[in-house]
Write a protein that holds these residues in place. Structure first.
Motif, mmCIF file in Angstrom:
data_model
loop_
_atom_site.group_PDB
_atom_site.id
_atom_site.type_symbol
_atom_site.label_atom_id
_atom_site.label_comp_id
_atom_site.label_asym_id
_atom_site.label_seq_id
_atom_site.Cartn_x
_atom_site.Cartn_y
_atom_site.Cartn_z
ATOM 1 N N HIS A 1 6.399 2.576 -1.174
ATOM 2 C CA HIS A 1 6.552 4.040 -1.231
ATOM 3 C C HIS A 1 6.373 4.629 0.159
ATOM 4 O O HIS A 1 7.336 4.945 0.834
ATOM 5 C CB HIS A 1 5.540 4.638 -2.229
ATOM 6 C CG HIS A 1 5.621 6.128 -2.341
ATOM 7 N ND1 HIS A 1 4.502 6.918 -2.443
ATOM 8 C CD2 HIS A 1 6.687 6.981 -2.365
ATOM 9 C CE1 HIS A 1 4.861 8.191 -2.536
ATOM 10 N NE2 HIS A 1 6.198 8.246 -2.483
ATOM 11 N N ARG A 2 5.141 4.682 0.656
ATOM 12 C CA ARG A 2 4.959 5.226 2.006
ATOM 13 C C ARG A 2 3.919 4.453 2.820
ATOM 14 O O ARG A 2 3.243 5.009 3.673
ATOM 15 C CB ARG A 2 4.622 6.710 1.938
ATOM 16 C CG ARG A 2 5.840 7.556 1.459
ATOM 17 C CD ARG A 2 6.073 8.801 2.260
ATOM 18 N NE ARG A 2 4.919 9.695 2.263
ATOM 19 C CZ ARG A 2 4.602 10.521 1.255
ATOM 20 N NH1 ARG A 2 5.361 10.561 0.166
ATOM 21 N NH2 ARG A 2 3.542 11.291 1.335
ATOM 22 N N GLY A 3 3.857 3.138 2.555
ATOM 23 C CA GLY A 3 3.238 2.248 3.535
ATOM 24 C C GLY A 3 1.773 1.881 3.400
ATOM 25 O O GLY A 3 1.305 0.989 4.095
ATOM 26 N N ALA A 4 1.018 2.547 2.530
ATOM 27 C CA ALA A 4 -0.422 2.225 2.472
ATOM 28 C C ALA A 4 -0.637 0.755 2.097
ATOM 29 O O ALA A 4 0.206 0.144 1.441
ATOM 30 C CB ALA A 4 -1.105 3.124 1.442
ATOM 31 N N CYS B 1 -1.638 0.651 -5.544
ATOM 32 C CA CYS B 1 -1.773 1.323 -4.250
ATOM 33 C C CYS B 1 -2.740 2.504 -4.377
ATOM 34 O O CYS B 1 -2.601 3.325 -5.288
ATOM 35 C CB CYS B 1 -0.396 1.808 -3.791
ATOM 36 S SG CYS B 1 -0.469 2.694 -2.226
ATOM 37 N N CYS C 1 2.721 -0.675 0.989
ATOM 38 C CA CYS C 1 3.397 -0.124 -0.179
ATOM 39 C C CYS C 1 4.842 0.265 0.149
ATOM 40 O O CYS C 1 5.121 0.822 1.215
ATOM 41 C CB CYS C 1 2.611 1.094 -0.656
ATOM 42 S SG CYS C 1 3.273 1.831 -2.148
ATOM 43 N N TYR D 1 -2.938 5.150 -2.597
ATOM 44 C CA TYR D 1 -2.421 6.447 -2.132
ATOM 45 C C TYR D 1 -1.841 7.263 -3.305
ATOM 46 O O TYR D 1 -2.365 8.318 -3.657
ATOM 47 C CB TYR D 1 -1.369 6.195 -1.042
ATOM 48 C CG TYR D 1 -1.088 7.357 -0.105
ATOM 49 C CD1 TYR D 1 -1.670 8.613 -0.286
ATOM 50 C CD2 TYR D 1 -0.213 7.194 0.984
ATOM 51 C CE1 TYR D 1 -1.405 9.669 0.577
ATOM 52 C CE2 TYR D 1 0.057 8.233 1.853
ATOM 53 C CZ TYR D 1 -0.538 9.481 1.642
ATOM 54 O OH TYR D 1 -0.263 10.511 2.497
ATOM 55 N N HIS D 2 -0.757 6.760 -3.946
ATOM 56 C CA HIS D 2 -0.175 7.507 -5.074
ATOM 57 C C HIS D 2 -0.084 6.658 -6.350
ATOM 58 O O HIS D 2 0.579 7.036 -7.298
ATOM 59 C CB HIS D 2 1.221 8.017 -4.730
ATOM 60 C CG HIS D 2 1.325 8.699 -3.408
ATOM 61 N ND1 HIS D 2 1.695 8.035 -2.253
ATOM 62 C CD2 HIS D 2 1.093 9.979 -3.040
ATOM 63 C CE1 HIS D 2 1.704 8.867 -1.242
ATOM 64 N NE2 HIS D 2 1.340 10.062 -1.680
ATOM 65 N N ALA D 3 -0.698 5.462 -6.260
ATOM 66 C CA ALA D 3 -0.861 4.600 -7.449
ATOM 67 C C ALA D 3 0.395 3.854 -7.905
ATOM 68 O O ALA D 3 0.473 3.451 -9.062
ATOM 69 C CB ALA D 3 -1.493 5.365 -8.605
ATOM 70 N N TRP D 4 1.394 3.657 -7.044
ATOM 71 C CA TRP D 4 2.443 2.710 -7.395
ATOM 72 C C TRP D 4 1.743 1.344 -7.571
ATOM 73 O O TRP D 4 0.828 0.998 -6.802
ATOM 74 C CB TRP D 4 3.515 2.618 -6.293
ATOM 75 C CG TRP D 4 4.487 3.761 -6.279
ATOM 76 C CD1 TRP D 4 4.292 5.023 -6.756
ATOM 77 C CD2 TRP D 4 5.815 3.707 -5.739
ATOM 78 N NE1 TRP D 4 5.416 5.790 -6.543
ATOM 79 C CE2 TRP D 4 6.378 5.008 -5.921
ATOM 80 C CE3 TRP D 4 6.600 2.735 -5.117
ATOM 81 C CZ2 TRP D 4 7.666 5.323 -5.511
ATOM 82 C CZ3 TRP D 4 7.877 3.065 -4.700
ATOM 83 C CH2 TRP D 4 8.413 4.344 -4.907
HETATM 84 S S1 FES Z 1 2.018 4.918 -0.426
HETATM 85 FE FE1 FES Z 1 1.657 3.627 -2.104
HETATM 86 S S2 FES Z 1 1.990 4.847 -3.821
HETATM 87 FE FE2 FES Z 1 2.446 6.141 -2.159
#
Ligand code: FES
Ligand SMILES: [Fe+2]
Length: 451
Positions: free
Chosen positions: A111-114, A129, A109, A131-134
């Protein structure tokens, strides 16, 4: 002075000592691949299979540069179907987008890699994603961000935060390859003369090939280069490593009649004349089909062409191998998972137009021989792991591996088999010419481009 292949034994002739090990950082900066192997590929330093710094450099100079095999296009039957795999250790999503175009994205991702996709395969309208749903489209665009206005105001430009796309994705005969290198040559140029032999293997019937039975995945505790060089054409191991299978009639005893062909760029193939499985106690209907394919090739190219059905084993540098035998055809990738571990991905590949009962026969033979529990697969995996185990200690990593078999006996393939057949060829089956070609190319790719 001691012999680098056997440090305990005095050398009969003086040899250049191995370069001293220095700190990993300094060694990365100064690593010259030529220091770690003989120029002709006939000796390779054991540290190449255990050294973390070498492994990191391989990720940068091999797996982030070369064309790598991702999978077969029959695994993506419709728009928005996808599968996940890796390029080296980098996870990727391979997808047929809304318009049918093949694309590959880093599965991480922005955003922060998931990992935005956590399953092996399927169809999806988007990747959300966990993690935070991006959320990303099958074209890699960032299409949704939860509470975007409340948490970012107007400061987040979605167009700048798509998934990282692999710049080059292309296919050859249904095989999907990709390269992270923006300056990569075309796939056709990268395959070079190997394309000729792949075409022989993939175009036997109209309609091309397909994968049946999905993908098998398992891990082996071995450096990725050991299986890659084995499948490049190590016929010498067959009578010993696979001795039990031969005794039980699963395959014929090996003769020295066949070829090892180097097609450039580190790619190579090797085969016993007429295929590995002839003369065994349990013939299959597929062998009859292969005989028919052989006569068709002979009619096209002349008598010597009978050697090329089936095509045998081969490795496409760096880590894609295949095995086309008289009984089945397998594709596999040796994905690196650290310096001393691989994840094998393996597929059974058939001609699409083959009658269903022959497809079943081929799949059965694949599973018995080279599926995860296959008799020959188990033989190889056990030996490869023992190689890695023997290199773990302080002493075991000293010295060099030996690849001098058949040295200096290469000729051109066309001289031996006739004009259409390209590449360099050895005049016997048991040779290490293909491994030498693999490591010569490895040295070229690993060399510091600025030195
Ligand atoms: S790591 Fe993917 S939405 Fe935050
Ligand atoms: Fe083997």
């Amino acid at each position: 002075m001691s012999d680098p292949e056997n440090p305990a034994k005095p050398a009969t002739t003086p040899r250049t000592p191995l370069p001293p090990l220095v700190s990993a950082t300094a060694r990365i900066a100064s690593l010259a691949a030529k220091d770690l192997m003989a120029e002709d590929g006939s000796a390779v330093d054991r540290r190449l299979f255990v050294d973390e710094a070498v492994y990191r450099l391989e990720q940068e100079r091999i797996f982030a540069k070369c064309w790598l095999y991702l999978g077969h296009d029959s695994a993506l039957p419709e728009n928005q179907s996808f599968f996940t795999t890796t390029m080296g250790e980098d996870p990727v999503i391979v997808v047929r987008d809304k318009t049918g175009r093949l694309r590959a994205f880093l599965n991480s991702c922005s955003h922060r890699g998931a990992k935005v996709c956590r399953v092996d395969s399927g169809t999806a309208r988007f990747f959300k994603c966990p993690y935070h749903a991006w959320t990303f489209s099958t074209e890699g665009e960032l299409i949704a961000v939860p509470r975007i206005t409340a948490v970012y105001g107007d400061s987040l430009d979605r167009s700048q935060h798509g998934l990282r796309e692999v710049p080059h994705v292309d296919t050859f005969g249904g095989m999907i390859f990709a390269s992270w290198d923006p300056e990569a040559p075309t796939l056709r140029a990268y395959l070079g003369d190997m394309a000729f032999y792949l075409d022989l293997m993939l175009s036997r019937m109209d309609g091309g090939t397909e994968v049946i039975g999905g993908v098998h995945k398992w891990t082996i505790g071995v450096n990725w280069k050991i299986p890659a060089e084995n499948f490049a054409g190590d016929h010498y191991h067959v009578p010993s490593t696979h001795g039990a299978g031969v005794e039980m009639g699963f395959r014929s005893q090996l003769t020295n009649n066949g070829y090892c062909i180097q097609t450039g760029n580190g790619h190579s193939i090797g085969s016993e004349r007429g295929g590995a499985q002839q003369g065994t106690a349990v013939p299959t209907e597929y062998e009859g089909f292969m005989k028919q394919m052989r006569s068709e090739l002979v009619a096209k190219y002349g008598e010597t062409a009978d050697a090329f059905v089936p095509i045998g084993v081969g490795t496409i540098f760096p880590n894609m191998s295949f095995l086309d035998s008289a009984r089945f055809r397998a594709f596999r990738v040796w994905h690196p998972r650290g310096v001393d571990r691989i994840e094998v991905h393996s597929w059974c590949v058939v001609d699409k137009a083959l009658p269903p009962e022959l497809k079943t026969a081929v799949r059965r033979q694949y599973s018995l021989a080279f599926g995860p529990g296959g008799i020959f697969e188990q033989d190889d995996g056990d030996i490869w792991q023992s190689v890695q185990d023997a290199l773990r200690g302080h002493i075991g990593r000293q010295g060099r591996f030996h690849y001098r078999m058949g040295l200096g006996r290469e000729t051109t393939t066309s001289e031996r088999y006739g004009p259409p057949f390209p590449g360099s060829c050895s005049d016997m089956l048991m040779t290490e010419a293909n491994q030498r070609a693999f490591y010569r190319h490895y040295a070229t790719v690993m060399a510091d481009p600025t030195s």
